[in-house]
Design a protein around this motif. Structure first.
Motif, PDB file in Angstrom:
ATOM      1  N   LEU A  86     -30.737 -29.155  -8.798  1.00 38.04           N
ATOM      2  CA  LEU A  86     -29.858 -28.106  -9.299  1.00 38.04           C
ATOM      3  C   LEU A  86     -30.441 -27.471 -10.561  1.00 38.04           C
ATOM      4  N   ARG A  87     -31.053 -28.302 -11.411  1.00 32.68           N
ATOM      5  CA  ARG A  87     -31.705 -27.776 -12.612  1.00 32.68           C
ATOM      6  C   ARG A  87     -32.850 -26.843 -12.239  1.00 32.68           C
ATOM      7  N   GLU A  88     -33.614 -27.237 -11.207  1.00 35.22           N
ATOM      8  CA  GLU A  88     -34.740 -26.403 -10.777  1.00 35.22           C
ATOM      9  C   GLU A  88     -34.256 -25.089 -10.168  1.00 35.22           C
ATOM     10  N   GLU A  95     -14.642 -26.015 -18.994  1.00 35.25           N
ATOM     11  CA  GLU A  95     -14.276 -26.182 -17.597  1.00 35.25           C
ATOM     12  C   GLU A  95     -15.510 -26.570 -16.792  1.00 35.25           C
ATOM     13  N   VAL A  96     -15.398 -27.620 -15.995  1.00 33.77           N
ATOM     14  CA  VAL A  96     -16.538 -28.131 -15.227  1.00 33.77           C
ATOM     15  C   VAL A  96     -16.112 -28.391 -13.788  1.00 33.77           C
ATOM     16  N   ALA A  97     -17.122 -28.502 -12.923  1.00 30.41           N
ATOM     17  CA  ALA A  97     -16.920 -28.954 -11.544  1.00 30.41           C
ATOM     18  C   ALA A  97     -17.441 -30.385 -11.458  1.00 30.41           C
ATOM     19  N   VAL A 151     -26.564 -20.011 -10.741  1.00 29.17           N
ATOM     20  CA  VAL A 151     -26.513 -21.385 -10.231  1.00 29.17           C
ATOM     21  C   VAL A 151     -25.891 -22.230 -11.337  1.00 29.17           C
ATOM     22  N   PRO A 152     -24.871 -23.014 -11.037  1.00 31.85           N
ATOM     23  CA  PRO A 152     -24.231 -23.803 -12.099  1.00 31.85           C
ATOM     24  C   PRO A 152     -25.210 -24.765 -12.760  1.00 31.85           C
ATOM     25  N   GLN A 153     -25.122 -24.846 -14.077  1.00 37.84           N
ATOM     26  CA  GLN A 153     -25.993 -25.733 -14.845  1.00 37.84           C
ATOM     27  C   GLN A 153     -25.435 -27.150 -14.817  1.00 37.84           C
ATOM     28  N   PRO A 154     -26.232 -28.148 -14.384  1.00 43.90           N
ATOM     29  CA  PRO A 154     -25.730 -29.526 -14.378  1.00 43.90           C
ATOM     30  C   PRO A 154     -25.552 -30.065 -15.788  1.00 43.90           C
ATOM     31  N   ARG A 203     -25.395 -41.576 -10.629  1.00 44.77           N
ATOM     32  CA  ARG A 203     -25.865 -41.546  -9.243  1.00 44.77           C
ATOM     33  C   ARG A 203     -24.762 -41.126  -8.276  1.00 44.77           C
ATOM     34  N   ASP A 204     -23.501 -41.409  -8.616  1.00 43.30           N
ATOM     35  CA  ASP A 204     -22.414 -41.057  -7.695  1.00 43.30           C
ATOM     36  C   ASP A 204     -21.414 -40.066  -8.281  1.00 43.30           C
ATOM     37  N   VAL A 205     -21.698 -39.509  -9.458  1.00 44.12           N
ATOM     38  CA  VAL A 205     -20.864 -38.471 -10.057  1.00 44.12           C
ATOM     39  C   VAL A 205     -21.776 -37.382 -10.600  1.00 44.12           C
ATOM     40  N   LEU A 206     -21.556 -36.141 -10.173  1.00 43.42           N
ATOM     41  CA  LEU A 206     -22.352 -35.012 -10.648  1.00 43.42           C
ATOM     42  C   LEU A 206     -21.407 -34.016 -11.312  1.00 43.42           C
ATOM     43  N   VAL A 207     -21.625 -33.790 -12.604  1.00 46.86           N
ATOM     44  CA  VAL A 207     -20.809 -32.839 -13.357  1.00 46.86           C
ATOM     45  C   VAL A 207     -21.666 -31.616 -13.673  1.00 46.86           C
TER      46      VAL A 207
END
Length: 415
Positions: free
Chosen positions: A187-189, A124-126, A202-205, A212-216
């Motif tokens: 987000l990784r940091e 499951e992802v955002a 914090v959610p892990q990317p 560039r226009d989609v972040l999962v």
């Protein structure tokens, strides 16, 4: 723009006039807030993001205006993205098509929408998706804002105020929020920065699924807005302290500032864990700014007003006619008065508002790098105060302040 402002101005005038009639209630503050939010939404996404950033700039705008703009932190665009399956398919191929089939809208804004989805392997992802064409819209809006700023800076009312510089800072921040590759790095940091706090998540990317226009990113559940009475006191207080330690560690030791930890991005869960989301509005302090802010906060915790004034003055730009001596005297008094208060009595919001007001009244332009961490703590305080009203912000910061200053001394001696 002229049509929107003219129509909305007439509506605001009518509402306020109606409230002044016999038997009417004076709701001018509420009317102003509603009017500002409506006008900004109609002007476009760049204006929405700029207003969200300005909502905390009590050093630039009157508090009642800031309160009105703060309404824009909630979802302001509640429409999903059309053609989502095609967009994800173009960016991520078959995986994108698979994600699109399971997407469920969970949040929307002027720049992006967030969906809950399931990957082909069952995780499951955002999925945060930028609205198509938003970059060209932002370029247009930002060009208009910069042009208006240039005109305003030449008017008597704004003479001496660095309007173009302020708008330029806002524009840079807005541009950064549409680059999801940059947000994935931040987000990784953040994820690494909270690793030492078991209660903060914090959610892990997922960089292999991001563009560039989609972040999962990994999906984190139970993101309900808990009220204080829904969580035991022990759990609430432990969670707040864990958040503060994480924020102080990132701020004072790493110079990473999350400027948007309002209740919509900070969730307290029943099990005592706290979830931070959305790294779109983060900034990194330069070494000089981090040292100055650390020194200010340290002197503040000691009640050393003159030292605090000297630190702030070293970061500001005097405008024509600035009264430096008056500022130094009043800020020293402000610090000394607040240093004697108990944890429950000290109000960071009031203190910061007074600090910014002094800068404005005495003709000093605040360094934005110095302002961002204060705004970060202001937003954070609003999110955690209800959960732990007795929390002592200054006391909890002291271990991190001391460590940061010692590291600075060691590095200077080594150099």
């Amino acid at each position: 723009m002229a049509a929107v402002l003219a129509r909305s101005g007439a509506i605001l005038g009518w509402r306020i006039a109606r409230s002044r009639l016999p038997g009417g209630r004076d709701r001018s503050d509420g009317e102003l807030g509603e009017w500002l939010a409506q006008v900004v939404c109609e002007l476009g996404p760049a204006f929405v993001k700029a207003a969200q950033l300005l909502s905390a700039r009590v050093d630039l705008l009157p508090p009642r205006v800031c309160r009105g703009l703060a309404r824009l932190h909630d979802d302001v665009v509640r429409t999903p993205i059309t053609g989502l399956a095609g967009l994800l398919g173009d960016r991520l191929g078959e995986v994108g098509h698979a994600l699109a089939r399971s997407c469920e809208l969970v949040g929307s804004g002027s720049i992006a929408c967030v969906y809950r989805a399931v990957t082909p392997d069952g995780h499951e992802v955002a999925v945060k998706v930028r609205r198509p064409g938003i970059e060209s819209v932002l370029r247009r809006d930002l060009a208009i804002m910069c042009s208006v700023a240039g005109v305003l800076e030449r008017t008597p009312m704004f003479r001496g105020v660095p309007v173009r510089e302020i708008v330029g800072q806002l524009a840079d921040s807005i541009r950064g929020q549409v680059d999801f590759e940059r947000e994935a790095v931040e987000l990784r940091e953040l994820h690494a920065g909270v690793r030492d706090e078991e209660r903060v998540l914090v959610p892990q990317p997922r960089p292999e699924l991001s563009t560039r226009d989609v972040l999962v990113m990994d999906h984190v559940g139970e993101l309900d807005r808990r009220q204080p009475w829904q969580v035991t006191r022990e759990v609430r207080e432990g969670a707040v302290l864990a958040v503060l330690r994480s924020v102080y560690r990132m701020l004072f030791l790493h110079g990473l500032v999350h400027c948007d930890l309002h209740p919509g991005n900070l969730y307290f869960r029943r099990d005592g864990t706290v979830v931070m989301v959305d790294a779109g509005f983060t900034t990194r302090l330069g070494e000089h700014a981090r040292t100055k802010f650390t020194a200010f906060f340290y002197c503040m915790s000691l009640g050393d007003g003159p030292a605090c004034a000297d630190v702030v003055l070293s970061t500001t730009k005097p405008r024509p006619g600035a009264d430096v001596d008056g500022f130094r005297c009043d800020l020293a008094e402000l610090v000394e008065v607040n240093s004697g208060l108990s944890a429950a009595e000290f109000d960071l919001v009031s203190f910061a508002a007074s600090l910014f007001d002094l800068q404005r009244r005495y003709g000093l332009a605040a360094d934005p790098q110095f302002v961002f961490p204060i705004l970060s703590l202001l937003v954070l305080e609003g999110a955690v105060r209800d959960m732990h009203p007795e929390v002592d912000f200054q006391h909890e910061a002291m271990p991190f302040l001391t460590k940061a200053l010692m590291e600075r001394v060691v590095s200077t001696d080594t150099a």
